[in-house]
Motif scaffolding. Structure first.
Motif, PDB file in Angstrom:
ATOM      1  N   VAL A   1     -13.141   5.959  -4.894  1.00  0.00           N
ATOM      2  CA  VAL A   1     -12.556   4.450  -4.910  1.00  0.00           C
ATOM      3  C   VAL A   1     -12.584   3.982  -6.067  1.00  0.00           C
ATOM      4  CG1 VAL A   1     -12.389   2.116  -3.684  1.00  0.00           C
ATOM      5  CG2 VAL A   1     -12.835   4.182  -2.176  1.00  0.00           C
TER       6      VAL A   1
ATOM      7  N   VAL B   1       1.019  -1.117   0.059  1.00  0.00           N
ATOM      8  CA  VAL B   1      -0.006   0.114  -0.040  1.00  0.00           C
ATOM      9  C   VAL B   1       0.901   1.228   0.052  1.00  0.00           C
ATOM     10  CG1 VAL B   1      -1.822   1.358   1.154  1.00  0.00           C
ATOM     11  CG2 VAL B   1      -1.745  -1.361   1.273  1.00  0.00           C
TER      12      VAL B   1
ATOM     13  N   VAL C   1      -7.413   2.434  -5.632  1.00  0.00           N
ATOM     14  CA  VAL C   1      -6.652   3.647  -5.330  1.00  0.00           C
ATOM     15  C   VAL C   1      -7.970   4.423  -4.579  1.00  0.00           C
ATOM     16  CG1 VAL C   1      -7.416   4.622  -7.481  1.00  0.00           C
ATOM     17  CG2 VAL C   1      -5.927   5.884  -6.107  1.00  0.00           C
ATOM     18  N   LEU C   2      -7.748   5.023  -3.458  1.00  0.00           N
ATOM     19  CA  LEU C   2      -8.571   5.736  -2.750  1.00  0.00           C
ATOM     20  C   LEU C   2      -8.163   7.310  -2.617  1.00  0.00           C
ATOM     21  CD1 LEU C   2     -10.219   4.603   0.751  1.00  0.00           C
ATOM     22  CD2 LEU C   2      -8.919   6.636   0.616  1.00  0.00           C
TER      23      LEU C   2
ATOM     24  N   LEU D   1      -7.073  -1.113   1.678  1.00  0.00           N
ATOM     25  CA  LEU D   1      -7.156   0.413   1.548  1.00  0.00           C
ATOM     26  C   LEU D   1      -7.663   1.106   2.656  1.00  0.00           C
ATOM     27  CD1 LEU D   1      -8.206   0.964  -2.273  1.00  0.00           C
ATOM     28  CD2 LEU D   1      -6.326   1.506  -1.241  1.00  0.00           C
TER      29      LEU D   1
ATOM     30  N   ARG E   1      -4.430   6.490  -1.001  1.00  0.00           N
ATOM     31  CA  ARG E   1      -3.486   5.357  -1.009  1.00  0.00           C
ATOM     32  C   ARG E   1      -3.667   4.739  -2.340  1.00  0.00           C
ATOM     33  NH1 ARG E   1      -5.414   6.285   3.886  1.00  0.00           N
ATOM     34  NH2 ARG E   1      -7.235   5.073   3.909  1.00  0.00           N
TER      35      ARG E   1
ATOM     36  N   ILE F   1      -2.820   0.562  -3.846  1.00  0.00           N
ATOM     37  CA  ILE F   1      -2.827  -0.773  -3.198  1.00  0.00           C
ATOM     38  C   ILE F   1      -2.553  -1.766  -4.654  1.00  0.00           C
ATOM     39  CG2 ILE F   1      -5.349  -1.726  -3.269  1.00  0.00           C
ATOM     40  CD1 ILE F   1      -4.331  -3.276  -0.814  1.00  0.00           C
TER      41      ILE F   1
END
Length: 323
Positions: free
Chosen positions: A169, A15, A193-194, A62, A28, A30
């Motif tokens: 997200v 991450v 991805v967030l 995430l 973040r 991942i």
């Protein structure tokens, strides 16, 4: 323009946190490989079910990687779709286990009808997020309606109603062929991805130096900044989220280099089940003698972990069956 750091981590099972100061954005990325493939292979899930489990695992990690305490984050779906239930259990900061329960005939019918996308397989029901800080701390539980909207939109809704934070997200999972000593083998990958909008007005200060956007770059108003961030995030292709040749750092550079993106140290994640012989022994001892006797089959008490499929075999003589 942003400078992409040397990549010291492998591209999988990590991450990567990041921040874009110019548009008040944090988030973040991942990337999962061996960890999620191991969980899927262990159960032999059909491909559409595997995809649901992989995306749910990416989402939970995430979210869990953002927790600032040692505890657990548990995602669970309860729906009327072909995939009846998915459970992902993350022990912060880096351990995950997951399982899915599904109706095989219903999954086959969905595939035949061309309705094997994750949202369709989950159907209508609830997504439950449980945060357990351990000890005497009270559990927090958030519930979001799925109603055919899938995990991405459910996650966005979760943040809107629980934390009032604009969140986007993106999730993806894919099966690939990997060359090895025994020829081509199948493996699973997942990514996500967030991104979250955190305007200066809501935080009062900025903890990090601004990014290295070019001098004279205009700083947009908060609403415009979030619209820009959301639009950029929506340009990400599913293939980019799972591409083993595209590191999270370079993906972020593609998205946000004009604004200046700051990438932080990656956090490793791993597949890990918390079951053990001692733990199963304790569970068996919590039952009455009559219940233990009913557990005996073929001269032994055998318990199989639903998460990792490890079987634990006990001799009846290890327990008092007369209690």
């Amino acid at each position: 323009m942003s400078t992409i750091p040397d990549i010291t981590h492998g591209a999988d099972d990590i991450v990567v946190p990041f921040q874009v100061e110019e548009i008040d954005l944090r988030g973040r990325v991942i990337r999962l490989g061996r960890s999620v493939s191991t969980m899927i292979d262990r159960h032999g899930y059909p491909a559409p079910v595997a995809r649901v489990l992989a995306e749910a695992t990416a989402l939970t990690l995430l979210l869990g990687s953002g927790l600032k305490f040692d505890g657990r984050l548990i995602l669970q779906t309860q729906t009327n779709g072909p995939v009846r239930m998915v459970v992902v259990d993350v022990a912060t900061p880096d351990r995950v286990r997951a399982l899915a329960r599904f109706d095989a005939e219903a999954v086959d019918a969905a595939i035949a009808a061309g309705h094997a996308e994750p949202a369709a397989l989950l159907g209508d029901g609830q997504l439950v997020m449980t945060i357990d800080q351990g000890g005497d701390m009270q559990r927090y539980q958030g519930i979001v309606s799925l109603d055919g909207q899938g995990l991405e939109k459910a996650a966005d809704q979760y943040f809107r109603q629980s934390e009032q934070i604009d969140t986007r997200v993106r999730l993806a999972a894919a099966e690939e062929f990997v060359a090895g000593d025994e020829g081509l083998t199948r493996a699973w990958r997942a990514g996500g991805v967030l991104v979250q909008h955190l305007p200066k007005a809501s935080t009062g200060h900025r903890d990090l130096d601004p990014g290295d956007a070019p001098d004279g770059t205009a700083i947009p108003e908060p609403d415009e900044a979030w619209a820009e961030a959301r639009a950029l995030t929506d340009t990400i292709g599913d293939d980019e989220l799972v591409d083993r040749n595209l590191s999270p750092e370079r993906l972020l550079f593609r998205l946000f280099h004009e604004r200046g993106v700051r990438v932080f140290d990656a956090q490793d994640v791993r597949e890990h089940c918390t079951c053990s012989r001692d733990r199963i022994n304790g569970i068996i001892r919590s039952f009455s003698g009559d219940e233990r006797r009913d557990m005996v089959e073929d001269g032994a008490i055998t318990v199989t972990c639903e998460y990792c499929s490890t079987s634990y075999r006990f001799a009846p003589g290890e327990f008092d069956l007369a209690e």
